[in-house]
Design a protein around this motif. Structure first.
Motif, mmCIF file in Angstrom:
data_model
loop_
_atom_site.group_PDB
_atom_site.id
_atom_site.type_symbol
_atom_site.label_atom_id
_atom_site.label_comp_id
_atom_site.label_asym_id
_atom_site.label_seq_id
_atom_site.Cartn_x
_atom_site.Cartn_y
_atom_site.Cartn_z
ATOM 1 N N ALA A 235 0.825 -1.208 0.000
ATOM 2 C CA ALA A 235 0.000 0.000 0.000
ATOM 3 C C ALA A 235 0.858 1.256 0.000
ATOM 4 O O ALA A 235 0.553 2.241 -0.695
ATOM 5 C CB ALA A 235 -0.933 -0.004 1.209
ATOM 6 N N LEU A 236 1.947 1.234 0.750
ATOM 7 C CA LEU A 236 2.838 2.400 0.792
ATOM 8 C C LEU A 236 3.526 2.617 -0.547
ATOM 9 O O LEU A 236 3.716 3.760 -0.987
ATOM 10 C CB LEU A 236 3.872 2.216 1.905
ATOM 11 C CG LEU A 236 3.308 2.235 3.335
ATOM 12 C CD1 LEU A 236 4.368 1.810 4.338
ATOM 13 C CD2 LEU A 236 2.775 3.616 3.695
ATOM 14 N N ARG A 237 3.899 1.530 -1.217
ATOM 15 C CA ARG A 237 4.518 1.664 -2.547
ATOM 16 C C ARG A 237 3.523 2.218 -3.560
ATOM 17 O O ARG A 237 3.882 3.006 -4.432
ATOM 18 C CB ARG A 237 5.054 0.323 -3.027
ATOM 19 C CG ARG A 237 6.314 -0.149 -2.311
ATOM 20 C CD ARG A 237 6.952 -1.326 -3.035
ATOM 21 N NE ARG A 237 6.054 -2.478 -3.114
ATOM 22 C CZ ARG A 237 6.016 -3.449 -2.218
ATOM 23 N NH1 ARG A 237 6.805 -3.397 -1.147
ATOM 24 N NH2 ARG A 237 5.180 -4.461 -2.357
ATOM 25 N N ALA A 238 2.264 1.791 -3.444
ATOM 26 C CA ALA A 238 1.240 2.207 -4.400
ATOM 27 C C ALA A 238 0.829 3.665 -4.215
ATOM 28 O O ALA A 238 0.377 4.322 -5.162
ATOM 29 C CB ALA A 238 0.021 1.299 -4.269
ATOM 30 N N GLY A 239 0.994 4.183 -3.002
ATOM 31 C CA GLY A 239 0.567 5.544 -2.732
ATOM 32 C C GLY A 239 -0.952 5.630 -2.626
ATOM 33 O O GLY A 239 -1.651 4.624 -2.566
ATOM 34 N N GLY A 240 -1.470 6.841 -2.580
ATOM 35 C CA GLY A 240 -2.906 7.018 -2.509
ATOM 36 C C GLY A 240 -3.425 7.161 -1.098
ATOM 37 O O GLY A 240 -2.666 7.353 -0.131
ATOM 38 N N ALA A 241 -4.751 7.010 -0.958
ATOM 39 C CA ALA A 241 -5.414 7.291 0.310
ATOM 40 C C ALA A 241 -4.979 6.342 1.420
ATOM 41 O O ALA A 241 -4.785 6.764 2.570
ATOM 42 C CB ALA A 241 -6.926 7.225 0.119
ATOM 43 N N LEU A 242 -4.830 5.047 1.100
ATOM 44 C CA LEU A 242 -4.442 4.098 2.144
ATOM 45 C C LEU A 242 -3.031 4.375 2.647
ATOM 46 O O LEU A 242 -2.769 4.309 3.853
ATOM 47 C CB LEU A 242 -4.552 2.669 1.619
ATOM 48 C CG LEU A 242 -4.173 1.557 2.615
ATOM 49 C CD1 LEU A 242 -4.961 1.677 3.912
ATOM 50 C CD2 LEU A 242 -4.383 0.181 1.995
ATOM 51 N N ALA A 243 -2.124 4.686 1.731
ATOM 52 C CA ALA A 243 -0.759 5.008 2.139
ATOM 53 C C ALA A 243 -0.745 6.213 3.073
ATOM 54 O O ALA A 243 -0.047 6.233 4.090
ATOM 55 C CB ALA A 243 0.112 5.265 0.917
ATOM 56 N N THR A 244 -1.541 7.215 2.744
ATOM 57 C CA THR A 244 -1.631 8.399 3.598
ATOM 58 C C THR A 244 -2.219 8.040 4.959
ATOM 59 O O THR A 244 -1.743 8.492 6.008
ATOM 60 C CB THR A 244 -2.490 9.477 2.921
ATOM 61 O OG1 THR A 244 -1.909 9.823 1.660
ATOM 62 C CG2 THR A 244 -2.590 10.723 3.794
#
Length: 374
Positions: A235-244
């Motif tokens: 999720a952190l690699r993908a970025g976006g709302a979940l990473a945030t």
């Protein structure tokens, strides 16, 4: 009459050996910590983080030699001593494991402070000896505690004293995120907290997994921890709302902004203790201790939830149960780098298990280090 046997020499390594490294081995609540004493090359750089990069980029073959089989194993842990950055510190340390170099290690801090006193590197003339230790995450203030009777006995017999326990104040720690829903392959939608205690951890209760916190379930718990860590990192690699939402962002050092592992908690074996941990970190490594940085991260989250008050001490077991315990408390709160943080204090005990001189034979490719898939 029995026949004599050949006498082996331990001080005669092969002539082709390209490296000879001496170590002290300790364990803290069951988790190993191998301390490099001599033979490791001087690292380039002016700061501990620069030296960490130098170890990774120029000397990582020595980490593999010391941590991996045939001298170590997949769950091995160790430390390389380096010059400190802070004036308050007597020593700096780079923590290493099966995957690379961690930013903080509580059990390693306890073992290192113990070894510094018991080896005579730092003299203990009082019952409490302060030791400043520079870690990649910052200055860690440790205190080696020696019983008064032990100081007298050591002085009488001309030996160094045995350390009873070590306490340390960790770096500012904080709840990075609470109640984040994440889809984990094989386990469905789970709700995790994220805490920082020198490293970032996903925190989850074992009840969500339907697995009881018993030592015989360690493999199943570890598999779940690996899956949660992998999902969080993806999720952190993908970025976006979940990473945030996961909040894995260090306010001062980008090098520290990564998800180190997952801590699964549940009921303790000893009912007088607060809870029990299994920490899964790095490349699927299972901590035998309650995890000092993990206890710090949990204290930050528990304090943010109002479940632990400032100065309230709790005892947290590892997956090994009642004999493997760290005691932790929130020593104080402070505003740090623009956010609410706590200063955790953790204490535990370490014991020496041995010493060794490891060599690397140029003619031994397997001896450079390997891990067997699990």
């Amino acid at each position: 009459m029995s026949r004599s046997i050949p006498r082996l020499r331990i001080d005669a390594p092969p002539a082709a050996a390209s490296a000879a490294i001496e170590v002290l081995d300790y364990h803290t609540a069951g988790e190993p910590f191998r301390i490099v004493v001599s033979g490791y090359p001087e690292l380039a750089g002016n700061t501990i983080l620069e030296r960490r990069r130098s170890a990774l980029q120029q000397h990582d073959h020595l980490r593999k030699m010391l941590m991996w089989e045939p001298r170590g194993h997949a769950d091995m842990y160790g430390g390389i001593l380096v010059p400190p950055d802070h004036d308050e510190a007597q020593v700096g340390v780079l923590f290493m494991h099966n995957e690379g170099y961690s930013t903080m290690c509580g059990h390693g801090t306890i073992a290192l402070a113990t070894a510094l006193v018991e080896s005579g590197a730092i003299e203990a003339t009082r019952t409490a000896t302060p030791i400043g230790i520079d870690a990649p995450c910052g200055l860690v203030r440790a205190v080696a505690h020696v019983k008064e009777s032990e100081i007298a006995a050591a002085h009488e017999s001309g030996r160094t004293p045995r350390v009873h326990e070590v306490s340390f104040e960790n770096v500012p720690s904080f709840a990075a995120a609470l109640d984040v829903a994440i889809d984990v392959p094989g386990y469905g939608s789970l709700t995790v907290d994220v805490g920082y205690g020198g490293a970032f951890y996903a925190l989850i209760d074992a009840s969500q997994l339907g697995i009881e916190m018993h030592a015989e379930n360690a493999a199943a718990l570890a598999a779940a921890g690996r899956a949660i860590t992998d999902a969080g990192r993806a999720a952190l690699r993908a970025g976006g709302a979940l990473a945030t939402a996961l909040g894995v962002s260090h306010p001062e050092e980008a090098d520290l902004s990564f998800l180190y592992g997952t801590i699964i908690s549940g009921p303790p074996e000893d009912p007088s203790h607060h809870s029990r941990n299994l920490c899964l970190f790095a490349e699927g490594e299972v901590d035998r201790s309650p995890t000092g940085s993990g206890v710090s991260a949990r204290l930050a989250v528990l304090h943010a939830r109002g479940e632990v008050q400032t100065s309230q001490e709790i005892a947290i077991e590892s997956i090994l149960g009642r004999e493997s315990v760290f005691h932790g408390r929130v020593a104080r709160t402070e505003l740090w780098a623009g956010r609410n943080a706590v200063i955790p204090e953790v204490r535990g005990s370490a014991h020496m298990t041995g010493s060794a001189r490891f060599v690397l034979d140029d003619n031994d490719p397997i001896g450079r280090g390997f891990l067997v898939a699990r």
